[in-house]
Design an enzyme around this catalytic site. Structure first.
Site, PDB file in Angstrom:
ATOM      1  N   HIS A 172      18.696  55.131 117.034  1.00 31.11           N
ATOM      2  CA  HIS A 172      19.081  53.906 116.327  1.00 31.11           C
ATOM      3  C   HIS A 172      19.365  54.127 114.837  1.00 31.11           C
ATOM      4  CE1 HIS A 172      18.456  51.835 119.977  1.00 31.11           C
ATOM      5  NE2 HIS A 172      17.160  51.629 119.891  1.00 31.11           N
TER       6      HIS A 172
ATOM      7  N   HIS B 264      19.264  44.332 118.803  1.00 27.55           N
ATOM      8  CA  HIS B 264      18.066  44.770 119.513  1.00 27.55           C
ATOM      9  C   HIS B 264      17.057  43.627 119.680  1.00 27.55           C
ATOM     10  CE1 HIS B 264      15.127  47.603 120.991  1.00 27.55           C
ATOM     11  NE2 HIS B 264      15.948  48.611 120.794  1.00 27.55           N
TER      12      HIS B 264
ATOM     13  N   TYR C  78      14.573  41.085 121.381  1.00 23.30           N
ATOM     14  CA  TYR C  78      13.694  41.121 122.548  1.00 23.30           C
ATOM     15  C   TYR C  78      13.670  39.731 123.163  1.00 23.30           C
ATOM     16  CZ  TYR C  78      11.955  45.729 121.241  1.00 23.30           C
ATOM     17  OH  TYR C  78      11.848  47.070 120.960  1.00 23.30           O
TER      18      TYR C  78
ATOM     19  N   ASP D 164      14.769  51.803 130.797  1.00 21.82           N
ATOM     20  CA  ASP D 164      15.207  52.119 129.437  1.00 21.82           C
ATOM     21  C   ASP D 164      16.462  52.967 129.589  1.00 21.82           C
ATOM     22  OD1 ASP D 164      15.480  52.573 126.775  1.00 21.82           O
ATOM     23  OD2 ASP D 164      13.571  53.604 126.494  1.00 21.82           O
TER      24      ASP D 164
ATOM     25  N   GLU E 147      21.058  45.543 125.328  1.00 22.87           N
ATOM     26  CA  GLU E 147      21.774  46.058 124.153  1.00 22.87           C
ATOM     27  C   GLU E 147      23.156  46.526 124.581  1.00 22.87           C
ATOM     28  OE1 GLU E 147      19.103  49.186 122.620  1.00 22.87           O
ATOM     29  OE2 GLU E 147      17.569  48.175 123.771  1.00 22.87           O
TER      30      GLU E 147
HETATM   31  C1  BGC Z   1      15.365  52.450 123.344  1.00 23.35           C
HETATM   32  C2  BGC Z   1      13.903  52.675 123.643  1.00 23.35           C
HETATM   33  C3  BGC Z   1      13.149  52.467 122.370  1.00 23.35           C
HETATM   34  C4  BGC Z   1      13.405  51.074 121.897  1.00 23.35           C
HETATM   35  C5  BGC Z   1      12.694  50.726 120.637  1.00 23.35           C
HETATM   36  C6  BGC Z   1      15.514  51.042 122.890  1.00 23.35           C
HETATM   37  O1  BGC Z   1      16.831  50.751 122.627  1.00 23.35           O
HETATM   38  O2  BGC Z   1      16.175  52.719 124.438  1.00 23.35           O
HETATM   39  O3  BGC Z   1      13.675  53.953 124.153  1.00 23.35           O
HETATM   40  O4  BGC Z   1      11.774  52.676 122.549  1.00 23.35           O
HETATM   41  O5  BGC Z   1      14.781  50.893 121.706  1.00 23.35           O
HETATM   42  O6  BGC Z   1      12.689  51.758 119.768  1.00 23.35           O
END
Ligand code: BGC
Length: 361
Positions: free
Chosen positions: A110, A187, A189, A257, A322
Site C-alpha cells: 500500500h 480501503h 472496512y 485476502d 478494494e
Molecule cells: C491487504 C492485507 C492487509 C490489509 C491491511 C489489505 O489490502 O491485502 O493483507 O493486511 O490490507 O494492511
C-alpha cells in the site's frame, strides 16, 4: 451547497506533526451522509438507511486523528502510490530497477510505510455534479517512498440518491512527470449490519478467476479459475460458508485476502459485486471499471482499534472490497494488457478509475 444536498467542512484535529485535518461531510436531503477526512483522503463514515429506514454507519469509523495514526490496516484510506503488494519492494520500468522500502515482511504494501494514507490531502468542494462532492488532491514528489516521478493524485467523492439507493461514487485520477507504477483504491472496512461479524453477509462477485498467492501473499503468477474453489462467489454465497475450509490459500491468508479478477475487464464500468447484510437488510452494489477487487475479510484485525462507539474491531468484524489493478502487476507481464490495464503510468497519460458503492435495502 449543492442542489441536492450540502457540503460541510469542520476541523478534525491535528496529526502528530501538527498538520490540521478536516472532516468534509456530504449530506443528502434524506439524512444519508458520507464523511471524508483530509488525512488519507479517508472515508470516515458512511451513514445509510437499513431496511426499516433507520440510518446507521456501514464503515468502521475511528474517533480521532490519533486513532487513525495508531491504526495499522489503513481504515477508510485511499492507499497508494501503489495499492497492494510489490514483491521484494523492487520493480523495473524501461529497464531501470527501482527499490521501494518494504513494510510487510519482504514486500512493499500500500505505497510503503508512509503511503498516501498518512498524508493530508488538499480538499475543495465540487459543484455541478449529481450531488454533494469533495475533491482531494495530493502531490507526491519525485522519489516519494522510492517511486519515480512527481505524481499528482486526485480523488473525488460524490454522494447522490435516487431509485431507493444512496450512491457514493469515488473517482481517481493521476498524472506523472516520469513513468511510475500507480494503483489507487479505497480501503474502507465495511459492515452493512454495523457491529458484529461479517461472516453472515452474503456476497456475489462477478469474477471467474482469482490471484493465488505464495507464503508472502505475493501472486504466484497464475490466474486460477474459481470453479470448485472457496473463491467462487458467482452465485450469492454466505461469506462464512467456506471461510474455514482447509484450503491452502485461505489458510495462508487467515481468510480471504485475495484479488479476484472481475469479468468484463476492459469494458468500462459494470456491476461487479453485491453484498447483503442479513440483520440490517442493507444491500450494497459495487460498480467499477477496475479489473480486480481485493476481497479482504479483516483477517489481521486484532481488537486494537476502537470505533467511535468504543467497540473493539476484531478479526472478521468488517471486510474490504478494494477495486484495483491486479497486485504486483508491475512485475507480472501476464497481469496487464488485454483489458487488465497498465501497471505503469507515463507522462502525458492520465490514470483514471471509478468505483460506485450503491447502498439500498
Ligand atoms: C491487504 C492485507 C492487509 C490489509 C491491511 C489489505 O489490502 O491485502 O493483507 O493486511 O490490507 O494492511
Amino acid at each position: 451547497m449543492s442542489a441536492t444536498g450540502t457540503v460541510t467542512r469542520s476541523p478534525f484535529g491535528r496529526t502528530r506533526r501538527g498538520e490540521p485535518v478536516e472532516r468534509w461531510e456530504l449530506r443528502l436531503p434524506s439524512g444519508a451522509s458520507a464523511h471524508v477526512l483530509t488525512r488519507g483522503a479517508a472515508l470516515h463514515r458512511v451513514v445509510v438507511p437499513d431496511a426499516a429506514g433507520t440510518l446507521g454507519d456501514v464503515v468502521v469509523a475511528l474517533p480521532d486523528v490519533a486513532s487513525y495514526e495508531a491504526a495499522e490496516g489503513y481504515p477508510g484510506a485511499v492507499v497508494g502510490r501503489v495499492a497492494n503488494r510489490i514483491g521484494d519492494g523492487r520493480f523495473s520500468v524501461d529497464g531501470v530497477e527501482h527499490r521501494v522500502p518494504v513494510n510487510d515482511g519482504p514486500n512493499a504494501l500500500h505505497g510503503g510505510a508512509e503511503g498516501f494514507d498518512q498524508r493530508v490531502w488538499a480538499a475543495q468542494e465540487v459543484t455541478g455534479g449529481e450531488g454533494p462532492a469533495v475533491r482531494l488532491v495530493l502531490v507526491s514528489p519525485d522519489g516519494d517512498m522510492g517511486f519515480p516521478g512527481e505524481l499528482t493524485a486526485q480523488v473525488t467523492y460524490t454522494l447522490a440518491e435516487g431509485d431507493g439507493e444512496v450512491r457514493l461514487r469515488v473517482d481517481y485520477r493521476a498524472t506523472t512527470t516520469a513513468p511510475t507504477p500507480v494503483n489507487l483504491t479505497n480501503h474502507a472496512y465495511l459492515n452493512l449490519d454495523g457491529p458484529g461479524t461479517v461472516e453472515e453477509h452474503v456476497l456475489r462477485l462477478a469474477a471467474s478467476r482469482y490471484v493465488p498467492v505464495d507464503e508472502r501473499l505475493i501472486p504466484t503468477g497464475e490466474l486460477r479459475e474459481v470453479e470448485g474453489t472457496p473463491f467462487d462467489f458467482r452465485s450469492p454465497t454466505r461469506l462464512g460458508e467456506r471461510l474455514r475450509e482447509p484450503d491452502e490459500q485461505l489458510l495462508r491468508a487467515l481468510g480471504y485476502d485475495h484479488c479476484l479478477v472481475l469479468d468484463g475487464a476492459g469494458t468500462g464500468e459494470r456491476d461487479v459485486a453485491e453484498l447483503t447484510g442479513p440483520r440490517s437488510g442493507r444491500r450494497l452494489r459495487v460498480r467499477t471499471d477496475a479489473p480486480g477487487v481485493q476481497l479482504y475479510t479483516g483477517n489481521f484485525l486484532d481488537g486494537a482499534w476502537r470505533t467511535r462507539e468504543g467497540r473493539p474491531v476484531r478479526q472478521g468484524d468488517a471486510l474490504c472490497l478494494e477495486t484495483q489493478l491486479l497486485p504486483d502487476a508491475v512485475n507480472r507481464p501476464g497481469f496487464t494488457g488485454g483489458g487488465l490495464g497498465e501497471a505503469v503510468l507515463r507522462p502525458g497519460e492520465e490514470f483514471t478509475t471509478a468505483t460506485t458503492f450503491a447502498f439500498g435495502a
